[in-house]
Design an enzyme around this catalytic site. Structure first.
Site, PDB file in Angstrom:
ATOM      1  N   ALA A 127       0.778  -1.128  -0.003  1.00  0.00           N
ATOM      2  CA  ALA A 127      -0.197   0.294  -0.318  1.00  0.00           C
ATOM      3  C   ALA A 127       1.012   1.299   0.311  1.00  0.00           C
ATOM      4  O   ALA A 127       2.326   1.478   0.689  1.00  0.00           O
ATOM      5  CB  ALA A 127      -1.110   0.019   1.244  1.00  0.00           C
ATOM      6  N   LYS A 139      -2.310   5.918   0.034  1.00  0.00           N
ATOM      7  CA  LYS A 139      -4.323   5.673  -0.205  1.00  0.00           C
ATOM      8  C   LYS A 139      -4.926   4.277  -1.069  1.00  0.00           C
ATOM      9  O   LYS A 139      -5.469   4.127  -0.725  1.00  0.00           O
ATOM     10  CB  LYS A 139      -4.243   6.905  -2.154  1.00  0.00           C
ATOM     11  N   LYS A 188      18.777  10.223  15.720  1.00  0.00           N
ATOM     12  CA  LYS A 188      19.011   9.557  15.236  1.00  0.00           C
ATOM     13  C   LYS A 188      19.887   8.979  16.812  1.00  0.00           C
ATOM     14  O   LYS A 188      19.481   7.772  17.622  1.00  0.00           O
ATOM     15  CB  LYS A 188      19.837   9.243  14.327  1.00  0.00           C
TER      16      LYS A 188
HETATM   17  N1  LIG Z   1      16.024   5.775   1.354  1.00  0.00           N
HETATM   18  C1  LIG Z   1      17.585   5.905   2.870  1.00  0.00           C
HETATM   19  O1  LIG Z   1      18.534   5.897   2.141  1.00  0.00           O
HETATM   20  C2  LIG Z   1      16.418   5.708   3.766  1.00  0.00           C
HETATM   21  C3  LIG Z   1      17.408   5.220   4.701  1.00  0.00           C
HETATM   22  C4  LIG Z   1      17.188   4.855   6.044  1.00  0.00           C
HETATM   23  C5  LIG Z   1      15.626   4.985   6.069  1.00  0.00           C
HETATM   24  N2  LIG Z   1      14.555   5.771   5.291  1.00  0.00           N
HETATM   25  C6  LIG Z   1      13.583   5.796   5.882  1.00  0.00           C
HETATM   26  O2  LIG Z   1      12.852   4.804   5.038  1.00  0.00           O
HETATM   27  C7  LIG Z   1      11.400   5.383   4.878  1.00  0.00           C
HETATM   28  C8  LIG Z   1      11.027   5.404   3.596  1.00  0.00           C
HETATM   29  O3  LIG Z   1      12.172   6.195   2.695  1.00  0.00           O
HETATM   30  P1  LIG Z   1      11.912   5.885   1.104  1.00  0.00           P
HETATM   31  O4  LIG Z   1      13.341   6.527   0.163  1.00  0.00           O
HETATM   32  O5  LIG Z   1      11.741   4.469   0.506  1.00  0.00           O
HETATM   33  O6  LIG Z   1      10.720   7.114   0.555  1.00  0.00           O
HETATM   34  P2  LIG Z   1       9.949   7.276  -0.442  1.00  0.00           P
HETATM   35  O7  LIG Z   1      10.455   6.810  -1.060  1.00  0.00           O
HETATM   36  O8  LIG Z   1       9.323   8.683  -0.055  1.00  0.00           O
HETATM   37  O9  LIG Z   1       8.055   6.385  -0.262  1.00  0.00           O
HETATM   38  C9  LIG Z   1       7.845   7.066   0.900  1.00  0.00           C
HETATM   39  C10 LIG Z   1       6.027   5.663   0.763  1.00  0.00           C
HETATM   40  O10 LIG Z   1       5.157   6.279   2.009  1.00  0.00           O
HETATM   41  C11 LIG Z   1       3.934   6.167   0.949  1.00  0.00           C
HETATM   42  N3  LIG Z   1       3.068   7.075   2.125  1.00  0.00           N
HETATM   43  C12 LIG Z   1       3.629   7.717   2.982  1.00  0.00           C
HETATM   44  N4  LIG Z   1       2.858   8.634   3.888  1.00  0.00           N
HETATM   45  C13 LIG Z   1       1.506   7.248   4.063  1.00  0.00           C
HETATM   46  C14 LIG Z   1       1.091   6.444   4.817  1.00  0.00           C
HETATM   47  N5  LIG Z   1       0.365   7.682   5.380  1.00  0.00           N
HETATM   48  N6  LIG Z   1       0.609   5.422   4.402  1.00  0.00           N
HETATM   49  C15 LIG Z   1       0.479   4.434   4.146  1.00  0.00           C
HETATM   50  N7  LIG Z   1       1.770   4.891   2.923  1.00  0.00           N
HETATM   51  C16 LIG Z   1       2.310   6.314   3.019  1.00  0.00           C
HETATM   52  C17 LIG Z   1       3.899   7.046  -0.005  1.00  0.00           C
HETATM   53  O11 LIG Z   1       2.990   7.123  -0.875  1.00  0.00           O
HETATM   54  P3  LIG Z   1       2.245   8.378  -1.905  1.00  0.00           P
HETATM   55  O12 LIG Z   1       3.440   8.095  -2.673  1.00  0.00           O
HETATM   56  O13 LIG Z   1       1.629   7.700  -2.124  1.00  0.00           O
HETATM   57  O14 LIG Z   1       2.699   9.359  -0.787  1.00  0.00           O
HETATM   58  C18 LIG Z   1       5.017   6.251  -1.227  1.00  0.00           C
HETATM   59  O15 LIG Z   1       4.749   4.671  -1.462  1.00  0.00           O
HETATM   60  C19 LIG Z   1      11.487   6.973   5.581  1.00  0.00           C
HETATM   61  O16 LIG Z   1      10.346   6.832   6.511  1.00  0.00           O
HETATM   62  C20 LIG Z   1      13.007   6.614   5.190  1.00  0.00           C
HETATM   63  O17 LIG Z   1      13.290   8.051   6.455  1.00  0.00           O
HETATM   64  C21 LIG Z   1      15.570   5.272   4.377  1.00  0.00           C
END
Ligand SMILES: NC(=O)c1ccc[n+]([C@@H]2O[C@H](COP(=O)([O-])OP(=O)(O)OC[C@H]3O[C@@H](n4cnc5c(N)ncnc54)[C@H](OP(=O)(O)O)[C@@H]3O)[C@@H](O)[C@H]2O)c1
Length: 360
Positions: free
Chosen positions: A46, A49, A224
């Site tokens: 999911a 939305k 962190k």
């Molecule tokens: N990327 C990294 O290197 C890294 C490293 C450590 C930790 N993290 C953590 O991992 C998490 C994901 O990062 P990412 O880079 O993959 O983010 P991203 O590419 O922005 O993806 C976020 C995803 O979460 C969904 N989402 C947002 N609000 C939501 C809700 N209320 N219910 C369900 N789904 C929701 C978004 O959907 P929509 O498109 O509908 O908004 C999208 O599919 C973050 O918390 C980040 O801090 C990331």
């Protein structure tokens, strides 16, 4: 060989980390089944939305299925669905970057889910919420793993927990916790480039947030640090972290992003002055430091000896120095890529497997 165990995963968040995770699970699936008799299924994925359901588990072509067959959802519907399907060994993965999704954690736990999260929010809200969440987990005999909250795939949280549980006295944790800030100061210290040029290179490489002030403010490092302190049973809040923000007052939140981008040259002189003050064997590093004895948490810019673990850092790596009674003056050092979708998804998968092994 142990009996076969099927794990049902509901994945919330299918952005960078979430979509990489689906791929990694599908790639690793048959080996896990062969080696550990563990079957990982992802019946629901999911975004904020829409949800896509596939009782048999989503495949690597889930994106086209998601486009055609996803439907609006509510958390309660997902909880009802897994109950109706009699799915066992439930894990909800929070791979969202949402500050509100954590409101669903308690309902998910009550609905029979364990939780694995890459999202830091649940661990950085008030200490009250931190405890309420852990109480709910205890009451329902559920687990919550979040190794990727600090240092992405690096085994930081587990190591600290193991040291703490085994009775070693952790005295201090110091390190470079942020990939973007690591890159910025590693480059700036090692070259003749101006600070604004390094900042723009970091942005081009996709290392900084769209608004680099989020990185420069130190808030991410502070979160962190807070998570690590709480692992050591220090009851502390985000407001207790002393943060040296690197965003100058005149370029703070009131300045628009567009204005900030046009004025980053204003950072050049003050940072060059700091660099000029260094001795030959020193470099600048933006660190987080937790002093366990005095319970102080600090995020600050320091001058560091070139030959220390922190001083030798390269690229966008993170490093964590853990000083304990047993390790004495030679801290245990964990170093490597502390961000990126591949290592983060791998860390989430590793939490899923760890958790699965403990499920009956
Ligand atoms: N990327 C990294 O290197 C890294 C490293 C450590 C930790 N993290 C953590 O991992 C998490 C994901 O990062 P990412 O880079 O993959 O983010 P991203 O590419 O922005 O993806 C976020 C995803 O979460 C969904 N989402 C947002 N609000 C939501 C809700 N209320 N219910 C369900 N789904 C929701 C978004 O959907 P929509 O498109 O509908 O908004 C999208 O599919 C973050 O918390 C980040 O801090 C990331």
């Amino acid at each position: 060989m142990s009996n076969s165990k099927t794990i049902h995963i509901v994945l919330f968040g299918i952005g960078q980390v979430g979509s990489t995770l689906i791929y990694q699970i599908n790639e690793t699936k048959s080996r896990l089944q062969q080696d550990q008799n563990l079957k990982l299924k992802i019946p629901i994925v999911a975004n904020s939305k829409l949800a896509f359901y596939d009782k048999e588990s989503v495949s690597n072509s889930w994106e086209t299925d998601f486009e055609s067959f996803s439907v609006p959802y509510k958390i309660e519907e997902i909880i009802r669905f897994v109950k109706h399907q009699k799915f066992e060994n439930l894990i909800a993965i929070d791979a969202t970057a949402s500050s509100t999704f954590i409101r669903n954690y308690i309902s998910l736990i009550e609905g029979g889910f364990n939780i694995v999260s890459a999202n830091k929010v649940a661990n950085t809200l008030s200490y009250d919420f931190y405890q309420t969440l852990r109480l709910a987990l205890k009451m329902h005999n559920k687990s919550f793993l979040y190794e990727t909250n600090v240092g992405a795939g690096l085994p930081v949280i587990e190591t600290i927990k193991n040291l703490y549980n085994s009775g070693d006295k952790i005295e201090r944790i110091k390190g470079v916790f942020s990939g973007s800030m690591s890159y910025i100061f590693n480059q700036f210290s090692a070259s003749d480039t101006t600070f604004s040029q390094v900042l723009s290179e970091a942005a081009k490489l996709g290392l900084t947030e769209p608004d680099a002030r989020e990185d420069l403010s130190g808030n991410d490092v502070a979160r962190k640090l807070l998570i690590l302190a709480r692992e050591l049973n220090i009851k502390t809040e985000l407001q207790d972290v002393k943060i040296e923000s690197l965003v100058p007052k005149q370029l703070n939140g009131k300045t628009t992003l567009h204005q900030f981008k046009n004025r980053t040259k204003e950072l050049d002189v003050p940072f060059q002055e700091l660099k000029n003050q260094l001795y030959k064997n020193q470099v600048l590093r933006y660190v987080g430091e937790l002093d366990v004895v005095s319970k102080t948490l600090e995020v600050k810019l320091i001058s560091e000896e070139k030959n220390s673990a922190i001083g030798q850092l390269k690229g966008a790596d993170s490093v964590f120095e853990i000083f304990t009674e047993s390790y004495g003056n030679n801290p245990l050092v964990i170093q490597g890529a502390g961000a990126g979708k591949q290592v983060t998804a791998r860390g989430v998968l590793s939490d899923v497997i760890k958790l699965s092994n403990n499920l009956n």
